[in-house]
Design an enzyme around this catalytic site. Structure first.
Site, PDB file in Angstrom:
ATOM      1  N   ASP A  11       0.876  -1.165   0.000  1.00  0.00           N
ATOM      2  CA  ASP A  11       0.000   0.000   0.000  1.00  0.00           C
ATOM      3  C   ASP A  11       0.918   1.222   0.000  1.00  0.00           C
ATOM      4  O   ASP A  11       1.484   1.573   1.035  1.00  0.00           O
ATOM      5  CB  ASP A  11      -0.894  -0.023   1.244  1.00  0.00           C
ATOM      6  CG  ASP A  11      -1.846   1.161   1.302  1.00  0.00           C
ATOM      7  OD1 ASP A  11      -2.169   1.730   0.239  1.00  0.00           O
ATOM      8  OD2 ASP A  11      -2.258   1.533   2.420  1.00  0.00           O
ATOM      9  N   GLU A  71      -1.094  -1.457  -4.840  1.00  0.00           N
ATOM     10  CA  GLU A  71      -2.346  -0.738  -5.051  1.00  0.00           C
ATOM     11  C   GLU A  71      -2.128   0.396  -6.046  1.00  0.00           C
ATOM     12  O   GLU A  71      -1.139   1.114  -5.977  1.00  0.00           O
ATOM     13  CB  GLU A  71      -2.887  -0.184  -3.739  1.00  0.00           C
ATOM     14  CG  GLU A  71      -4.281   0.422  -3.911  1.00  0.00           C
ATOM     15  CD  GLU A  71      -4.922   0.785  -2.596  1.00  0.00           C
ATOM     16  OE1 GLU A  71      -5.856   0.089  -2.196  1.00  0.00           O
ATOM     17  OE2 GLU A  71      -4.479   1.772  -1.983  1.00  0.00           O
ATOM     18  N   ASP A 144      -2.384   0.808   7.255  1.00  0.00           N
ATOM     19  CA  ASP A 144      -1.639   0.631   6.002  1.00  0.00           C
ATOM     20  C   ASP A 144      -1.154  -0.812   5.847  1.00  0.00           C
ATOM     21  O   ASP A 144      -1.105  -1.342   4.742  1.00  0.00           O
ATOM     22  CB  ASP A 144      -0.443   1.588   5.951  1.00  0.00           C
ATOM     23  CG  ASP A 144      -0.878   3.033   6.114  1.00  0.00           C
ATOM     24  OD1 ASP A 144      -1.283   3.650   5.122  1.00  0.00           O
ATOM     25  OD2 ASP A 144      -0.831   3.529   7.251  1.00  0.00           O
TER      26      ASP A 144
END
Length: 165
Positions: A11, A71, A144
């Protein structure tokens, strides 16, 4: 007897980059490790990006993931934040490539669909499903890291679907 596949979910962020390492073996997934790469806002952007690359290289070399899932950027109202996250994302993609990792990218919508079966799921729903899917005693922290695990799980599920096609 099958062998284990290791996936690394990421992420991206400049201040906080979440990572999640999962193992898939005999159709079951489990968490190997997760956490965050933190950089100080007091440092210049180039130093922070270098730190992300160095720490990510250490993680890749330690866990030897078969593939890395990252991502994709989603639209944000803050252009400055989007640019900084985009730069971190670029460093992450380059670092994965330099370490000979195959890379997959997923939108937040794809991750939510894979984890919860619903693209409108909120953060808490995704985190609870990550906890359940990986059979963890508690929801992974910080957020996260939980997001990175969700990205890794999404990739594992997507690989299964693509292998069936």
């Amino acid at each position: 007897m099958g062998f284990a596949m290791i996936y690394l979910g990421i992420d991206p962020g400049t201040a906080t980059t979440g990572y999640g390492v999962i193992k898939e073996e005999k159709g079951k997934i489990s968490a190997v490790n997760y956490g965050c790469i933190l950089t100080s806002p007091k440092k210049s952007l180039d130093v922070r990006l270098e730190e992300i690359s160095e720490k990510l290289t250490e993680i890749i070399q330690k866990y030897q993931p078969f593939e890395v899932a990252v991502e994709e950027l989603f639209f944000t109202n803050n252009a400055k934040t989007a640019i900084a996250v985009g730069q971190a994302r670029g460093v992450i993609l380059l670092t994965a490539k330099q370490n000979h990792c195959a890379i997959a990218e997923y939108t937040p919508l794809q991750v939510k669909n894979a984890i919860c079966g619903y693209g409108g799921a909120d953060k808490k729903q995704v985190q609870k499903m990550v906890q359940m899917l990986l059979q963890l005693e508690e929801i992974p922290k910080p957020d996260d890291a939980a997001d990175a695990l969700a990205i890794a799980i999404c990739h594992s599920a997507s690989r299964k679907i693509n292998n069936l096609k």
